[in-house]
Design an enzyme around this catalytic site. Sequence first.
Site, mmCIF file in Angstrom:
data_model
loop_
_atom_site.group_PDB
_atom_site.id
_atom_site.type_symbol
_atom_site.label_atom_id
_atom_site.label_comp_id
_atom_site.label_asym_id
_atom_site.label_seq_id
_atom_site.Cartn_x
_atom_site.Cartn_y
_atom_site.Cartn_z
ATOM 1 N N ASN A 98 -8.237 -4.709 -14.017
ATOM 2 C CA ASN A 98 -7.142 -5.250 -12.900
ATOM 3 C C ASN A 98 -7.568 -6.001 -11.885
ATOM 4 O OD1 ASN A 98 -4.335 -4.652 -12.983
ATOM 5 N ND2 ASN A 98 -4.663 -3.393 -11.235
ATOM 6 N N HIS A 155 1.117 -9.981 -7.193
ATOM 7 C CA HIS A 155 1.638 -9.785 -5.924
ATOM 8 C C HIS A 155 1.799 -11.255 -5.317
ATOM 9 C CE1 HIS A 155 0.839 -5.643 -5.528
ATOM 10 N NE2 HIS A 155 -0.432 -5.975 -5.933
ATOM 11 N N ASP A 174 5.467 -7.714 -7.443
ATOM 12 C CA ASP A 174 6.126 -7.798 -6.462
ATOM 13 C C ASP A 174 6.235 -9.443 -5.898
ATOM 14 O OD1 ASP A 174 3.886 -7.738 -4.963
ATOM 15 O OD2 ASP A 174 4.358 -5.644 -4.344
ATOM 16 N N GLU A 214 -9.892 -4.794 -8.999
ATOM 17 C CA GLU A 214 -10.427 -5.905 -7.936
ATOM 18 C C GLU A 214 -11.916 -5.772 -7.746
ATOM 19 O OE1 GLU A 214 -8.023 -4.796 -4.640
ATOM 20 O OE2 GLU A 214 -6.103 -4.523 -5.839
ATOM 21 N N GLU A 216 1.458 -5.006 -11.203
ATOM 22 C CA GLU A 216 2.003 -4.520 -9.781
ATOM 23 C C GLU A 216 2.998 -5.468 -9.107
ATOM 24 O OE1 GLU A 216 -1.415 -3.497 -7.283
ATOM 25 O OE2 GLU A 216 -2.849 -2.631 -9.086
HETATM 26 O O1 G3I Z 1 -1.104 9.607 3.074
HETATM 27 C C1 G3I Z 1 -1.584 9.279 4.092
HETATM 28 C C2 G3I Z 1 -0.894 10.139 5.088
HETATM 29 O O2 G3I Z 1 -1.380 11.398 5.208
HETATM 30 C C3 G3I Z 1 -1.342 9.364 6.504
HETATM 31 O O3 G3I Z 1 -0.738 9.704 7.582
HETATM 32 C C4 G3I Z 1 -0.950 7.932 6.657
HETATM 33 C C5 G3I Z 1 -1.653 7.289 7.752
HETATM 34 O O4 G3I Z 1 -2.170 5.947 7.333
HETATM 35 O O5 G3I Z 1 -1.814 7.289 5.413
HETATM 36 C C6 G3I Z 1 -1.170 7.672 4.345
HETATM 37 O O6 G3I Z 1 -2.124 7.117 3.175
HETATM 38 C C7 G3I Z 1 -1.737 5.867 2.841
HETATM 39 C C8 G3I Z 1 -1.426 5.670 1.271
HETATM 40 O O7 G3I Z 1 -1.041 4.416 1.156
HETATM 41 C C9 G3I Z 1 -0.237 6.698 1.157
HETATM 42 O O8 G3I Z 1 1.056 6.213 1.751
HETATM 43 C C10 G3I Z 1 -2.555 5.166 3.425
HETATM 44 O O9 G3I Z 1 -2.900 5.085 4.675
HETATM 45 C C11 G3I Z 1 -2.615 3.570 2.754
HETATM 46 O O10 G3I Z 1 -3.572 2.729 2.896
HETATM 47 C C12 G3I Z 1 -2.139 3.360 1.336
HETATM 48 O O11 G3I Z 1 -1.794 2.223 0.896
HETATM 49 C C13 G3I Z 1 -1.829 2.156 -0.384
HETATM 50 C C14 G3I Z 1 -3.014 1.035 -0.921
HETATM 51 O O12 G3I Z 1 -2.716 0.723 -2.041
HETATM 52 C C15 G3I Z 1 -4.268 1.379 -0.351
HETATM 53 O O13 G3I Z 1 -5.058 0.040 -0.556
HETATM 54 C C16 G3I Z 1 -0.293 1.627 -0.731
HETATM 55 O O14 G3I Z 1 0.291 2.717 -0.742
HETATM 56 C C17 G3I Z 1 -0.430 0.912 -2.206
HETATM 57 O O15 G3I Z 1 0.793 0.601 -2.572
HETATM 58 C C18 G3I Z 1 -1.460 -0.033 -2.603
HETATM 59 O O16 G3I Z 1 -1.562 -0.436 -3.789
HETATM 60 C C19 G3I Z 1 -2.495 -1.176 -4.074
HETATM 61 C C20 G3I Z 1 -3.141 -0.930 -5.688
HETATM 62 O O17 G3I Z 1 -3.555 0.259 -5.642
HETATM 63 C C21 G3I Z 1 -4.147 -2.173 -5.842
HETATM 64 N N1 G3I Z 1 -3.789 -3.323 -5.857
HETATM 65 C C22 G3I Z 1 -3.122 -3.574 -4.582
HETATM 66 C C23 G3I Z 1 -1.975 -2.741 -4.137
HETATM 67 C C24 G3I Z 1 -1.546 -3.151 -2.847
HETATM 68 O O18 G3I Z 1 -2.340 -3.015 -1.696
#
Ligand code: G3I
Length: 300
Positions: A169, A205, A234, A127, A232
């Site tokens: 990516n 996406h 969806d 990105e 990715e």
């Molecule tokens: O693990 C912590 C947890 O300990 C905490 O209590 C909680 C509270 O916010 O957060 C948890 O972490 C989260 C993590 O996902 C695991 O669930 C983060 O806040 C959250 O921001 C994170 O989101 C991820 C996101 O990337 C971050 O930008 C998504 O799961 C993930 O699907 C998403 O994936 C991205 C790709 O890497 C890149 N392309 C876009 C895609 C969608 O955003």
Amino acid sequence: ATTLGAAAAQSGRYFGTAVAAGKLNDQTYVNILNTEFNMVTAENEMKWDATEPNRGQFTYSGGDRVLNQAVSNGKRVRGHALLWHQQEPGWAQRMEGSDLRQAMMNHVTQVATHYKGKIYAWDVVNEAFADGGSGGRRDSNLQRTGNDWIEAAFRAARAADPAAKLCYNDYNTDSINPKSTGIYNMVRDFKSRGVPIDCVGFQAHLTNTAPSDYQANLQRFANLGVEVQITELDISGSNQANAYGAVTRACMAVRACAGITVWGIRDTDSWRTGQNPLLFTGSGAKKAAYNSVLDALNAG
Ligand code: G3I
């Protein structure tokens, strides 16, 4: 073939999913994972904040869990992602300039070395291009270390793990538009100067449709001599099943499209909360979109 992975394999392709380490105790989740998919991407566990929470202190427990589960069940792994302006650890967010550049390159080298020989393809840089019409780079502390940061990262990754394919990516690159064209120009430049790049990841996406020039866009990248991967996928919306079919057919029609990864297994596993953009319901049942994808893979 009766599973996504086996159907994709008929044409030498893979069908993958994002996996969250914290869900590997969920039997329904693991059963679908092991039955349907032959490629895995760690949803968050190989990112910078997860692997280097303090400068120079590397923790691979989550990433290793995802990788070991995949490998022990005969699946390959896409590495995601070595450098991204999001999910930087706090210490890196506070850095800039040559100090940050040094930390970035050390991160690439260390993580790629830890997983050396085990990764099918790395998203080396994620990105880095701006949204909108500029076709240029996104502003970030990574970009402000110098415009050559992307090629420096690819060279460092190649040196650390020569066997891994190295991908760029990004999202909103599904049609021929200023952002995808900016990336296209970068890839063309890298190929002409011998910067090591092997693949381009299209996150995909989507909502309701694939753009009409989806296949043409994949093909123009393929024509540069790189593999293309849908990384990715969806899709939300009432036309979901048709759109999944269209994306799958586009990949099947492009010889250099190596495979498709969906960004999660069940709707309840998706980052797109409430949008139900995946192939399985929250209870693990196959959706119409699943059948569209399977049919398109089997038709190829
Ligand atoms: O693990 C912590 C947890 O300990 C905490 O209590 C909680 C509270 O916010 O957060 C948890 O972490 C989260 C993590 O996902 C695991 O669930 C983060 O806040 C959250 O921001 C994170 O989101 C991820 C996101 O990337 C971050 O930008 C998504 O799961 C993930 O699907 C998403 O994936 C991205 C790709 O890497 C890149 N392309 C876009 C895609 C969608 O955003």
